[in-house]
Design a protein around this motif. Structure first.
Motif, PDB file in Angstrom:
ATOM      1  N   ASN A 144      31.454 -18.999 -21.899  1.00 54.20           N
ATOM      2  CA  ASN A 144      32.769 -19.304 -20.941  1.00 54.20           C
ATOM      3  C   ASN A 144      32.868 -17.783 -19.473  1.00 54.20           C
ATOM      4  O   ASN A 144      33.051 -18.995 -18.573  1.00 54.20           O
ATOM      5  CB  ASN A 144      33.974 -18.171 -21.579  1.00 54.20           C
ATOM      6  CG  ASN A 144      33.896 -19.337 -22.995  1.00 54.20           C
ATOM      7  OD1 ASN A 144      33.486 -21.101 -23.137  1.00 54.20           O
ATOM      8  ND2 ASN A 144      34.897 -18.622 -24.126  1.00 54.20           N
ATOM      9  N   LEU A 145      31.894 -16.720 -19.569  1.00 54.12           N
ATOM     10  CA  LEU A 145      32.015 -16.430 -18.275  1.00 54.12           C
ATOM     11  C   LEU A 145      31.267 -17.025 -17.301  1.00 54.12           C
ATOM     12  O   LEU A 145      31.205 -17.479 -16.414  1.00 54.12           O
ATOM     13  CB  LEU A 145      31.246 -14.852 -18.500  1.00 54.12           C
ATOM     14  CG  LEU A 145      32.034 -13.920 -18.928  1.00 54.12           C
ATOM     15  CD1 LEU A 145      31.023 -12.535 -19.245  1.00 54.12           C
ATOM     16  CD2 LEU A 145      33.031 -13.087 -18.158  1.00 54.12           C
ATOM     17  N   ALA A 146      29.778 -17.657 -17.399  1.00 56.00           N
ATOM     18  CA  ALA A 146      29.119 -19.126 -16.050  1.00 56.00           C
ATOM     19  C   ALA A 146      30.177 -19.388 -16.597  1.00 56.00           C
ATOM     20  O   ALA A 146      29.860 -19.891 -15.092  1.00 56.00           O
ATOM     21  CB  ALA A 146      28.731 -19.422 -17.459  1.00 56.00           C
ATOM     22  N   TYR A 193      41.571 -22.599 -12.559  1.00 52.23           N
ATOM     23  CA  TYR A 193      42.339 -21.714 -14.020  1.00 52.23           C
ATOM     24  C   TYR A 193      42.454 -22.912 -14.989  1.00 52.23           C
ATOM     25  O   TYR A 193      42.120 -22.526 -16.322  1.00 52.23           O
ATOM     26  CB  TYR A 193      43.395 -21.724 -13.357  1.00 52.23           C
ATOM     27  CG  TYR A 193      44.379 -20.760 -14.279  1.00 52.23           C
ATOM     28  CD1 TYR A 193      43.002 -19.435 -15.200  1.00 52.23           C
ATOM     29  CD2 TYR A 193      45.846 -20.899 -14.932  1.00 52.23           C
ATOM     30  CE1 TYR A 193      44.281 -18.845 -16.236  1.00 52.23           C
ATOM     31  CE2 TYR A 193      46.630 -20.360 -15.910  1.00 52.23           C
ATOM     32  CZ  TYR A 193      45.773 -19.365 -16.106  1.00 52.23           C
ATOM     33  OH  TYR A 193      46.474 -18.112 -16.980  1.00 52.23           O
ATOM     34  N   ALA A 194      43.077 -23.861 -15.078  1.00 57.84           N
ATOM     35  CA  ALA A 194      43.276 -25.010 -16.227  1.00 57.84           C
ATOM     36  C   ALA A 194      41.892 -25.867 -17.137  1.00 57.84           C
ATOM     37  O   ALA A 194      42.279 -25.171 -18.205  1.00 57.84           O
ATOM     38  CB  ALA A 194      44.035 -26.686 -15.992  1.00 57.84           C
ATOM     39  N   ALA A 195      40.933 -25.408 -16.363  1.00 60.10           N
ATOM     40  CA  ALA A 195      39.450 -25.882 -17.034  1.00 60.10           C
ATOM     41  C   ALA A 195      39.211 -25.033 -17.671  1.00 60.10           C
ATOM     42  O   ALA A 195      38.628 -25.066 -18.907  1.00 60.10           O
ATOM     43  CB  ALA A 195      38.238 -26.423 -16.608  1.00 60.10           C
ATOM     44  N   ALA A 196      39.355 -23.754 -17.220  1.00 69.11           N
ATOM     45  CA  ALA A 196      38.902 -22.154 -18.204  1.00 69.11           C
ATOM     46  C   ALA A 196      39.861 -21.610 -19.229  1.00 69.11           C
ATOM     47  O   ALA A 196      38.608 -21.637 -20.163  1.00 69.11           O
ATOM     48  CB  ALA A 196      38.723 -21.233 -16.386  1.00 69.11           C
ATOM     49  N   ALA A 246      39.848 -22.154 -25.059  1.00 70.99           N
ATOM     50  CA  ALA A 246      40.099 -22.381 -26.497  1.00 70.99           C
ATOM     51  C   ALA A 246      39.018 -23.248 -27.728  1.00 70.99           C
ATOM     52  O   ALA A 246      38.975 -23.082 -28.662  1.00 70.99           O
ATOM     53  CB  ALA A 246      41.392 -23.618 -25.782  1.00 70.99           C
ATOM     54  N   GLU A 247      38.391 -23.383 -26.854  1.00 76.05           N
ATOM     55  CA  GLU A 247      37.087 -24.247 -27.461  1.00 76.05           C
ATOM     56  C   GLU A 247      36.364 -23.540 -28.070  1.00 76.05           C
ATOM     57  O   GLU A 247      35.768 -23.532 -29.161  1.00 76.05           O
ATOM     58  CB  GLU A 247      36.674 -25.612 -26.473  1.00 76.05           C
ATOM     59  CG  GLU A 247      37.469 -27.156 -25.776  1.00 76.05           C
ATOM     60  CD  GLU A 247      36.842 -27.557 -25.011  1.00 76.05           C
ATOM     61  OE1 GLU A 247      35.390 -27.277 -24.908  1.00 76.05           O
ATOM     62  OE2 GLU A 247      37.361 -29.076 -24.862  1.00 76.05           O
ATOM     63  N   GLY A 248      36.301 -22.637 -27.067  1.00 83.84           N
ATOM     64  CA  GLY A 248      35.382 -21.625 -27.491  1.00 83.84           C
ATOM     65  C   GLY A 248      35.824 -20.873 -29.209  1.00 83.84           C
ATOM     66  O   GLY A 248      34.528 -20.392 -29.604  1.00 83.84           O
ATOM     67  N   LEU A 305      30.112 -13.801 -29.153  1.00 87.20           N
ATOM     68  CA  LEU A 305      29.312 -13.328 -27.904  1.00 87.20           C
ATOM     69  C   LEU A 305      28.883 -14.063 -27.105  1.00 87.20           C
ATOM     70  O   LEU A 305      29.259 -13.971 -26.050  1.00 87.20           O
ATOM     71  CB  LEU A 305      28.307 -11.389 -28.574  1.00 87.20           C
ATOM     72  CG  LEU A 305      29.203 -10.756 -28.787  1.00 87.20           C
ATOM     73  CD1 LEU A 305      27.771  -9.415 -29.553  1.00 87.20           C
ATOM     74  CD2 LEU A 305      30.276 -10.039 -27.746  1.00 87.20           C
ATOM     75  N   GLY A 306      27.916 -15.079 -27.837  1.00 85.05           N
ATOM     76  CA  GLY A 306      27.727 -16.426 -27.340  1.00 85.05           C
ATOM     77  C   GLY A 306      28.343 -16.745 -26.304  1.00 85.05           C
ATOM     78  O   GLY A 306      28.383 -17.342 -25.767  1.00 85.05           O
TER      79      GLY A 306
END
Length: 260
Positions: free
Chosen positions: A213-215, A222-225, A230-232, A207-208
């Motif tokens: 990620n949302l922020a 898109y690519a950065a998201a 993936a990191e999250g 959840l954290g």
């Protein structure tokens, strides 16, 4: 820890911060902003947090009658107050690693509106309203409002709120998508508490990561998201809760998350 301007309670891993100057409609002085900031460092093992107001208001905005509040002593003082008190609070709220809920009772004006809308889930009572009152006193919205409102309701409605300075009632706020939902006044805290308990029983690490990620998605392409996700996922996937989630799925039982 005892505070002068707020109350802090932590029960069953749910923290509740109550703005507690009801005779001033919980107007947010510099001292109150600092109290909230400090409280956010004292959440201990809390896995969700609720912010609400004592009495008949959530927060009527900056305390324009506080004798010690430099925020109303001209532009330079306002600039300093924002950068030294209000802005650090808003960033602290944004960077929390647990879900946040605001239970909005009565008016949420000025910086109080920003605090109310900075949560993951803003729940509004029917008697509540949201107000960007700055134009009425010759000032501009702060507390992140110009960033937040355009993303929540779009440029046209954000412009309406900021330039016309009119109240947006709780039900209208829900229709706009400004808040998560609007409920009857007497259902406000039960609704917020039930949601907080549900979130506190969830996979806190995941959840954290979702919060962050949302922020980040609001500012990235898109690519950065995709890379951020993936990191999250690496962080969440290494948590004990993720292992518990996988085992519960295989064993066909309800997962028991511990927030680890």
């Amino acid at each position: 820890m005892n505070f002068e301007n707020i109350k802090l309670d932590i029960t069953d891993q749910v923290a509740t911060i109550t703005l507690n100057v009801p005779e001033r409609l919980n107007a947010c002085s510099l001292a109150m902003a600092d109290d909230i900031y400090t409280a956010l460092d004292l959440l201990e093992d809390a896995r969700a947090v609720i912010i609400t107001g004592e009495g008949r208001a959530f927060c009527a905005g900056a305390d324009l009658q506080s004798k010690n509040d430099s925020a109303v002593k001209g532009g330079e003082a306002s600039y300093a107050a924002l950068n030294q008190h209000y802005n650090p609070l808003m960033l602290k709220l944004a960077r929390l690693d647990i879900p946040t809920i605001t239970a909005v009772n009565g008016p949420a004006a000025g910086v109080g509106c920003s605090i109310a809308l900075a949560s993951d889930f803003a729940i509004a009572a029917k008697s509540s309203y949201f107000l960007q009152a700055f134009v009425n006193i010759g000032l501009v919205p702060d507390g992140g409002a110009s960033w937040m409102l355009t993303r929540l309701v779009g440029k046209a409605r954000a412009t309406e709120m900021m330039m016309l300075g009119e109240k947006i009632p709780g039900e209208k706020a829900a229709d706009w998508g400004l808040v998560y939902k609007c409920v009857e006044d007497d259902a406000l805290m039960p609704e917020a508490q039930a949601l907080a308990k549900r979130l506190a029983a969830g996979p806190t690490v995941a959840l954290g990561v979702m919060r962050q990620n949302l922020a980040k998605a609001l500012e990235s392409d898109y690519a950065a998201a995709l890379l951020t996700e993936a990191e999250g996922q690496r962080i969440a996937g290494n948590s004990k809760d993720a292992r518990e989630g996988a085992m519960s799925f295989l064993q066909k039982r309800k997962a028991e998350f511990k927030g680890e």
